[in-house]
Design a protein around this motif. Structure first.
Motif, PDB file in Angstrom:
ATOM      1  N   ARG A  33       2.322   1.767  -3.532  1.00  0.00           N
ATOM      2  CA  ARG A  33       1.351   2.318  -4.479  1.00  0.00           C
ATOM      3  C   ARG A  33       1.068   3.793  -4.198  1.00  0.00           C
ATOM      4  N   LEU A  34       0.989   4.175  -2.934  1.00  0.00           N
ATOM      5  CA  LEU A  34       0.762   5.576  -2.591  1.00  0.00           C
ATOM      6  C   LEU A  34       1.913   6.453  -3.055  1.00  0.00           C
ATOM      7  N   LYS A  35       3.143   5.944  -2.927  1.00  0.00           N
ATOM      8  CA  LYS A  35       4.295   6.705  -3.384  1.00  0.00           C
ATOM      9  C   LYS A  35       4.285   6.880  -4.892  1.00  0.00           C
ATOM     10  N   GLU A  36       3.877   5.826  -5.619  1.00  0.00           N
ATOM     11  CA  GLU A  36       3.790   5.927  -7.072  1.00  0.00           C
ATOM     12  C   GLU A  36       2.728   6.941  -7.489  1.00  0.00           C
ATOM     13  N   VAL A  37       1.608   6.990  -6.806  1.00  0.00           N
ATOM     14  CA  VAL A  37       0.563   7.964  -7.134  1.00  0.00           C
ATOM     15  C   VAL A  37       1.054   9.382  -6.878  1.00  0.00           C
ATOM     16  N   GLU A  38       1.748   9.579  -5.766  1.00  0.00           N
ATOM     17  CA  GLU A  38       2.269  10.920  -5.464  1.00  0.00           C
ATOM     18  C   GLU A  38       3.299  11.350  -6.503  1.00  0.00           C
TER      19      GLU A  38
ATOM     20  N   GLY B 194       0.814  -1.214   0.000  1.00  0.00           N
ATOM     21  CA  GLY B 194       0.000   0.000   0.000  1.00  0.00           C
ATOM     22  C   GLY B 194       0.846   1.262   0.000  1.00  0.00           C
ATOM     23  N   ARG B 195       1.936   1.259   0.752  1.00  0.00           N
ATOM     24  CA  ARG B 195       2.811   2.429   0.782  1.00  0.00           C
ATOM     25  C   ARG B 195       3.499   2.617  -0.562  1.00  0.00           C
TER      26      ARG B 195
END
Length: 498
Positions: free
Chosen positions: A478-483, A475-476
């Motif tokens: 994927r969140l970093k990739e979105v940011e 989850g972290r």
């Protein structure tokens, strides 16, 4: 040259399936048979033909004998012939309604009966019409309708009249001459029991509920009786006059070929038990359940010269006063001592029991209240123990258990289950070495220790942490990739605007 023409879809459909749906749509007047039309005859091999008529009864009996007992009852509903054949396979029966005997169908339905239980049918229905039998009191395998409008609805269940039971026993003696086991209520007169003794010559096992001293007078008529169970009363179900020393003496002189005897809810004492030991020379197994015996009955066990198994069940006390321990005899033939659901309140009576059973080799304690280190240490009197089973003795500790077990040089089997104060981490090296030489070992003193041993080496308790840790990292990421994607879009828009 022939050309095969492909059939149309309607022709294919109607060629395979008959026009059954057309008959269902006809009006009712077209389906009735006229006087000129002959009735339909069943064709051989058709749906209405019974092919089992071609089989003999012996062959159908062999087939039904392979069917499980739970499926035989539905099989008996096929036809009257199968009902009769299934009845021939039934050897054990419990009758819930006494009216079944009055209809004289016992011999027709069950011609090969060897085991019959009449206790549930011997209870009388509630006298109050408002009761209606809607409330049932269940005690073991017996369920009785309770009259809720009575003064004491629980504990005072009533039985049928003696003449009704006598008439039923006469029917059984005439229709079931091959009985080997019978359970009944001893409210019948001597004539009813004598009819059973005369008609059922092969009877070997008898169970008498609500037994009394007078009910044992015709017991001498059962010449081949080997197993006898006497129930004086059942708590919460019924009370009775009980069996005293007088009744046990009548029993001893009337049934000298007894092999197994069980006394449940009976009274008596030294005189009755000693009379059984002197007269019943073939007695090998004695069971005493929830007794009300007088003081000193343990000393009478020394007269049972052929007794091999002594079993105590649901006894609130062992012996009120066993007498001087120096004058107690021993029973050298007792090999097995079993105590289940007993209350071990008195240390002195327990010591007297161990002294009488000094030569015992198999000891079983199951859910006995009060078995602590002091009472268990008395078991060291028995020096020939080969097998010990402990279950539900929560007051016994590892120290008290180890001090007695290590003193037995002939120990070969050990079972310890649900003894929570016996800990695995308190086992000494001497006890561990004893475990390695035993032929039979079942060690489950604590459920927590069993769970820890079961999970050892499997890393089962760590798998949950790994699972959630992996999910969190994903989850972290994927969140970093979105940011990072959002920041890249912002840079592009800024370059375009510039």
């Amino acid at each position: 040259m022939h050309h095969h023409r492909l059939r149309r879809w309607p022709n294919l459909w109607f060629a395979v399936k008959p026009l059954k749906h057309v008959a269902l749509k006809m009006p009712p007047g077209d389906q009735t048979l006229t006087p000129e039309d002959p009735p339909p005859q069943p064709r051989p091999g058709g749906a209405s033909a019974d092919l089992t008529t071609l089989l003999s009864d012996e062959l159908i009996l062999r087939i039904l004998a392979a069917v499980p007992d739970a499926h035989r009852l539905p099989a008996s509903l096929v036809c009257k012939r199968w009902l009769r054949l299934v009845g021939r396979l039934c050897h054990s029966l419990t009758i819930p309604d006494w009216s079944f005997l009055d209809r004289r169908r016992l011999r027709l339905r069950y011609p090969c009966l060897t085991d019959l239980d009449l206790v549930p049918a011997s209870f009388a229905s509630p006298s109050s019409p408002a009761a209606g039998g809607s409330v049932l009191l269940t005690r073991g395998p017996v369920s009785v309708a309770v009259d809720t409008h009575a003064d004491s609805p629980v504990g005072e269940c009533h039985f049928l009249e003696p003449y009704v039971i006598d008439r039923g026993l006469e029917i059984i003696a005439r229709d079931c001459p091959g009985l080997r086991k019978l359970s009944l209520v001893s409210t019948a007169s001597e004539a009813g029991l004598m009819a059973i003794a005369g008609g059922c010559d092969t009877l070997q096992e008898l169970e008498l509920h609500r037994c009394s001293d007078l009910a044992l007078r015709p017991i001498s008529g059962f010449e081949n009786l080997q197993i006898l169970r006497l129930v004086g009363y059942v708590e919460g179900l019924y009370r009775g006059p009980g069996v005293t020393d007088f009744g046990l003496t009548i029993l001893a002189h009337g049934c000298k070929r007894l092999v197994k005897l069980e006394l449940s809810g009976c009274e008596g004492g030294y005189d009755g038990v000693s009379a059984i030991g002197r007269c019943c020379m073939m007695l090998e197994e004695l069971t005493i359940s929830d007794h009300r015996m007088d003081a000193g009955w343990i000393a009478a066990l020394s007269f049972c010269r052929n007794l091999k198994t002594l079993r105590l069940q649901s006894c609130r006390r062992i012996d009120v006063d066993p007498g001087p321990l120096d004058h107690l005899g021993t029973c050298p033939t007792i090999e097995t001592l079993q105590m289940r659901r007993c209350q071990l309140r008195d240390k002195r009576s327990l010591q007297a029991l161990y002294m009488v059973c000094e030569a015992v080799r198999y000891v079983v304690f199951e859910n006995c209240w009060g078995m602590d280190n002091d009472k268990f240490s008395l078991l060291s009197i028995c020096r020939r123990v080969k097998f010990l089973s402990l279950e539900g003795c929560s007051l016994l500790t590892t120290e008290g258990f180890e001090s007695v077990v290590l003193s037995w040089p002939d120990l070969q089997g050990l079972v310890v289950v649900s003894c929570n104060n016996i800990k695995d981490d308190e086992v000494s090296p001497a006890l561990s070495s004893l475990f390695s030489v035993l032929k039979e070992l079942k060690w489950r003193p604590d459920t927590k220790s069993v769970l820890a041993v079961t999970l050892a080496g499997t890393d089962l308790r760590k798998k949950g942490g790994r699972f959630f840790k992996r999910r969190i990292l994903q989850g972290r990421r994927r969140l970093k990739e979105v940011e990072e994607g959002i920041m890249e879009e912002s840079r592009r828009e800024a370059m375009v605007n510039y």
